[in-house]
Design a protein around this motif. Structure first.
Motif, short mmCIF file in Angstrom:
data_model
loop_
_atom_site.label_atom_id
_atom_site.label_comp_id
_atom_site.label_asym_id
_atom_site.label_seq_id
_atom_site.Cartn_x
_atom_site.Cartn_y
_atom_site.Cartn_z
N GLY A 30 -6.14 8.01 3.21
CA GLY A 30 -4.70 6.80 3.92
C GLY A 30 -4.82 6.57 4.96
N GLN A 42 -2.30 2.61 9.48
CA GLN A 42 -1.50 1.50 8.16
C GLN A 42 0.05 0.74 8.80
N SER A 45 1.27 -0.08 2.34
CA SER A 45 0.60 0.07 1.78
C SER A 45 0.84 -0.76 0.19
N THR A 55 -4.23 -2.47 0.59
CA THR A 55 -3.49 -1.17 1.49
C THR A 55 -4.08 -1.67 2.52
#
Length: 172
Positions: A30, A42, A45, A55
Motif C-alpha cells: 500500500g 494513502q 483505500s 486507492t
C-alpha cells in the motif's frame, strides 16, 4: 507535401503532467512513490469513483512545495498545494444494497404498505392545507432559526383554524 493551410489536423500535444502510470504503486504494501522519489500518503483505500474501487494517495506539503518537478506534476502549481493520485482496482461490487433499495423493500412489505398508507391520512393533508389553502408555500426568511420559527407559525395557524372550525371553545 500537403498544403499547410489545408491540413486541419491538430498538432499532437506533448504530455504536460505526470500520469498515474508515472507513479510507483505497490498494492501489496500500500505505498506509492512519486516520480521525484517521495512517498505519498494513502488517504483512502476503498473509494468508489464512477462505479470503480480506487486507492487514493496524496503528497506531503513539505515534499511537494519545494519540489523542482512541481510544474510537471501539477496542472496549476500556483493554486494546487500537493499532488493527489488514484489507482483503480476494478469495478465496485454491485451486490451491496443501496439505501434506496432497502427503503423500497421496507415500503413494499405488508407492514410498510400499511404504515405508509396511514401517512396520507395523518401528515399529507396538513402540508396540503398549509401550502394550497393558506398559500404558505415558501419561506421568506433566511437562516435555520428564522425558518424554523416561521414553520412553527404556519403550524400554529393551521392548529388554531382546526380548533376554531371544530368548536373547541363552544363545547367547554
Amino acid at each position: 507535401m500537403p498544403d499547410p493551410l489545408y491540413d486541419k489536423a491538430h498538432p499532437k500535444k506533448g504530455r504536460r503532467t505526470y500520469r498515474p502510470a508515472d507513479f510507483t504503486y505497490d498494492p501489496d504494501i500500500g505505498t506509492c512513490l512519486c516520480p521525484a522519489g517521495k512517498t505519498l500518503y494513502q488517504n483512502g483505500s476503498n473509494c468508489i469513483h464512477n462505479g470503480y474501487v480506487a486507492t487514493k494517495f496524496s503528497g506531503a506539503l513539505r515534499d511537494c512545495l519545494p519540489c523542482d518537478q512541481r510544474a510537471k506534476c501539477l496542472r496549476t502549481p500556483e493554486k494546487t498545494k500537493v499532488r493527489q493520485v488514484s489507482f483503480f482496482r476494478g469495478k465496485a461490487d454491485s451486490s451491496e444494497e443501496s439505501h434506496t433499495g432497502r427503503m423500497q423493500q421496507a415500503i413494499d412489505s405488508e407492514e410498510g404498505r400499511r404504515r405508509y398508507g396511514q401517512r396520507f391520512a395523518t401528515v399529507e393533508p396538513v402540508f396540503g392545507n398549509i401550502r394550497h389553502n393558506k398559500r404558505l408555500n415558501r419561506f421568506t426568511l433566511r437562516s435555520q432559526k428564522k425558518v424554523d420559527a416561521q414553520w412553527k407559525l404556519f403550524c400554529l395557524v393551521h392548529n388554531i383554524e382546526k380548533l376554531a372550525r371544530h368548536g373547541y371553545a363552544a363545547n367547554g
